[in-house]
Design a protein around this motif. Structure first.
Motif, PDB file in Angstrom:
ATOM      1  N   HIS A  56       0.768  -1.152  -0.014  1.00 12.92           N
ATOM      2  CA  HIS A  56       0.048  -0.109  -0.052  1.00 12.92           C
ATOM      3  C   HIS A  56       0.783   1.318  -0.022  1.00 12.92           C
ATOM      4  CE1 HIS A  56      -3.664   2.469   0.619  1.00 12.92           C
ATOM      5  NE2 HIS A  56      -2.911   3.072   1.384  1.00 12.92           N
ATOM      6  N   VAL A  57       0.643   1.995  -0.832  1.00 13.43           N
ATOM      7  CA  VAL A  57       1.461   3.397  -1.076  1.00 13.43           C
ATOM      8  C   VAL A  57       0.508   4.480  -0.855  1.00 13.43           C
ATOM      9  CG1 VAL A  57       3.111   4.590  -2.420  1.00 13.43           C
ATOM     10  CG2 VAL A  57       2.566   2.164  -3.039  1.00 13.43           C
ATOM     11  N   GLU A  58       0.985   5.223   0.214  1.00 15.70           N
ATOM     12  CA  GLU A  58       0.160   6.383   0.698  1.00 15.70           C
ATOM     13  C   GLU A  58       0.122   7.559  -0.399  1.00 15.70           C
ATOM     14  OE1 GLU A  58      -1.543   6.117   3.241  1.00 15.70           O
ATOM     15  OE2 GLU A  58      -2.553   8.036   3.092  1.00 15.70           O
ATOM     16  N   ASP A  59       1.397   7.927  -0.716  1.00 14.19           N
ATOM     17  CA  ASP A  59       1.509   9.260  -1.767  1.00 14.19           C
ATOM     18  C   ASP A  59       1.007   8.770  -3.178  1.00 14.19           C
ATOM     19  OD1 ASP A  59       2.530  12.163  -1.880  1.00 14.19           O
ATOM     20  OD2 ASP A  59       3.460  10.784  -3.642  1.00 14.19           O
ATOM     21  N   GLN A  60       0.155   9.483  -3.675  1.00 16.15           N
ATOM     22  CA  GLN A  60      -0.345   9.306  -4.938  1.00 16.15           C
ATOM     23  C   GLN A  60       0.654   9.128  -6.211  1.00 16.15           C
ATOM     24  OE1 GLN A  60      -3.886  11.385  -6.046  1.00 16.15           O
ATOM     25  NE2 GLN A  60      -4.144   9.879  -7.615  1.00 16.15           N
ATOM     26  N   LYS A  61       1.533  10.190  -5.972  1.00 15.86           N
ATOM     27  CA  LYS A  61       2.446  10.244  -6.963  1.00 15.86           C
ATOM     28  C   LYS A  61       3.592   8.884  -6.864  1.00 15.86           C
ATOM     29  CE  LYS A  61       4.144  14.842  -8.258  1.00 15.86           C
ATOM     30  NZ  LYS A  61       5.096  15.987  -7.795  1.00 15.86           N
ATOM     31  N   ALA A  62       3.819   8.805  -5.875  1.00 15.87           N
ATOM     32  CA  ALA A  62       4.650   7.636  -5.412  1.00 15.87           C
ATOM     33  C   ALA A  62       4.165   6.230  -5.927  1.00 15.87           C
ATOM     34  CB  ALA A  62       5.302   7.562  -3.906  1.00 15.87           C
ATOM     35  N   TYR A  63       2.867   6.276  -5.606  1.00 23.89           N
ATOM     36  CA  TYR A  63       2.033   5.150  -6.160  1.00 23.89           C
ATOM     37  C   TYR A  63       2.275   4.836  -7.512  1.00 23.89           C
ATOM     38  CZ  TYR A  63      -1.974   2.362  -7.091  1.00 23.89           C
ATOM     39  OH  TYR A  63      -2.875   1.277  -7.505  1.00 23.89           O
ATOM     40  N   LYS A  64       2.023   5.828  -8.273  1.00 27.71           N
ATOM     41  CA  LYS A  64       2.015   5.624  -9.710  1.00 27.71           C
ATOM     42  C   LYS A  64       3.413   5.326 -10.416  1.00 27.71           C
ATOM     43  CE  LYS A  64      -1.610   8.684 -11.063  1.00 27.71           C
ATOM     44  NZ  LYS A  64      -2.052  10.188 -11.160  1.00 27.71           N
ATOM     45  N   TYR A  65       4.497   5.875  -9.544  1.00 28.16           N
ATOM     46  CA  TYR A  65       5.913   5.497  -9.874  1.00 28.16           C
ATOM     47  C   TYR A  65       6.135   4.358  -9.586  1.00 28.16           C
ATOM     48  CZ  TYR A  65      10.886   5.950  -9.495  1.00 28.16           C
ATOM     49  OH  TYR A  65      12.239   6.017  -9.659  1.00 28.16           O
TER      50      TYR A  65
END
Ligand code: NDP
Ligand code: MG
Length: 391
Positions: A56-65
């Motif tokens: 689970h990735v909290e930050d949206q940009k980091a999630y996409k990356y």
């Protein structure tokens, strides 16, 4: 085999948990992690753990990356990357997960601890801020749902171990929470006006994340831990004394009404409380630095008199309830962030907390929405105080 969900996997506690799992990989399996932005570290964890199925990735940009970087991995086992809060909740409640470790830093971890408290699972708790700000809400929820919360903050784990086997806390006379004193031990606040962030981050005994390291340097960490202990052990604040112990060997002491004092000792190494909390009835082995008792030189000294004001605010929080803890915690988080970003001097951290706490307006409503609201309002107030100091 116990399946573990490690929330805040890319941090310092995350590292220690991963190490304990690695040393006990026949009994412990990492099945899920969460993090905020550190995609590179998360990718390393992923590569090292073939059975890691959920991220689970909290930050949206980091999630996409993260999703883009993971695309080329063959799907050898079912793997799931998520970002939305409802997906985090589903993950926490997933039937395959036995142990949840709450190791997110700061108030940001409250949401996950709140969800974990509902799960009915075993929860290893490092994220003290979620208890300082939400103890009155979260602990009754945990009790209701038969969620077992085991502290891994070293002092609280020590108290937990010292209380082990006792029927309750009725026989407790006093609990001493020890403090290392941080890098500025024996210095008064007036000596600390011009210390640098680097100096404040140079903790003599522990290697930890930046926020908790600054809290150790101000000794606000001990105040947060007093509030945390009051909630976790359901005892009034006047049961707890804060005492400086520079060697960080004795992690806390419980004195009983019959005069026995029991302490827990180890080298300063977070893997020790984590290993204890991971175990069931039998302890699990880890490699550790043995204490050489013949050369130990243990000393204890009183909490610095010029930090009694901050301690008395923490005691007020203990007596008035965790909505006051939201204010104390948020004021401190803004003050620490402002120091790290070179907006205020070290000694002004206290001023930001005092002035923000003086201006508080605390609702009695005990709900997650109200906690978030008090936190948000307090941050606005604290930022105003910071601004007034920097102008
Ligand atoms: P770190 O700063 O090293 O790590 C924090 C972790 O939380 C990282 O995985 C980080 O992700 C994640 N995180 C940060 N912000 C968010 C967010 N908004 N949403 C989701 N995840 C987030 O902290 P520590 O490991 O030092 O401390 C963790 C907790 O444990 C704190 O509450 C601390 O007080 C407590 N504690 C720590 C001790 C220690 O030895 N370190 C000792 C006792 C208690 P990313 O890396 O991607 O930013
Ligand atoms: Mg601690």
């Amino acid at each position: 085999m116990k399946n573990i969900l490690l929330l805040g996997a890319t941090g310092s506690i995350g590292d220690s948990v991963l190490n304990v799992i690695k040393q006990n990989n026949k009994e412990l399996n990492l099945i899920g992690i969460s993090f905020n932005k550190n995609v590179d570290k998360a990718r390393e964890i992923f590569v090292d753990h073939p059975y890691l199925s959920y991220v689970h990735v909290e930050d949206q940009k980091a999630y996409k990356y993260f999703c883009a970087r993971m695309d080329y991995y063959p799907d050898s086992s079912p793997r799931d990357w998520t970002h939305r809060p409802s997906e985090l909740e589903d993950l926490i409640n997933h039937e395959s997960i036995d142990i949840i470790v709450c190791a997110i830093s700061g108030f940001a971890g409250l949401k996950a601890t709140y969800m974990a408290a509902h799960s009915g699972k075993k929860v290893l708790l490092a994220n003290k801020e979620s208890i300082v700000a939400g103890g009155d809400l979260i602990l009754p929820i945990a009790k209701e749902n038969k969620t077992e919360i085991i502290p891994i903050d070293s002092e609280h784990n020590a108290i937990f171990q010292c209380l082990n086997g006792e029927k309750g806390t009725e026989d407790v006379k006093k609990i001493i929470i020890t403090a290392s004193g941080g890098p500025f031990i024996n210095k008064s606040i007036s000596d600390l006006k011009n210390v640098t962030v680097k100096e404040a981050l140079a903790h003599p005994n522990w290697k930890m994340g930046n926020k908790v390291t600054i809290d150790s340097a101000t000794l606000v960490n001990k105040c947060l831990e007093l509030i945390e202990a009051k909630h976790l052990f359901s005892l009034d604040e006047n049961y707890f004394d804060l005492v400086v112990h520079p060697q960080s060997i004795v992690h806390s002491i419980v004195t009983y009404i019959d005069g026995s004092s029991i302490c827990q000792m180890s080298s300063p190494d977070m893997r020790v409380p984590i290993a204890h909390a991971m175990s069931d009835k039998n302890r699990i082995p880890i490699d550790f630095n043995s204490l050489d008792f013949t050369s130990l030189n243990l000393s204890f000294q009183e909490f610095p008199p010029d930090r009694l004001e901050i301690q008395s605010i923490a005691r007020e929080v203990c007596n008035k309830g965790s909505n006051y803890g939201v204010v104390f915690n948020a004021a401190n988080e803004i003050a620490v962030e402002s120091f790290i970003n070179a907006k205020i001097n070290f000694d002004k951290i206290y001023e930001v907390i005092y002035r923000t706490f003086d201006n508080k307006n605390v609702s009695k409503d005990l709900s997650i929405e109200s906690i978030n609201d008090i936190d948000m309002q307090t941050r606005i107030e604290a930022k105003k105080v910071v601004k007034s100091i920097t102008n």
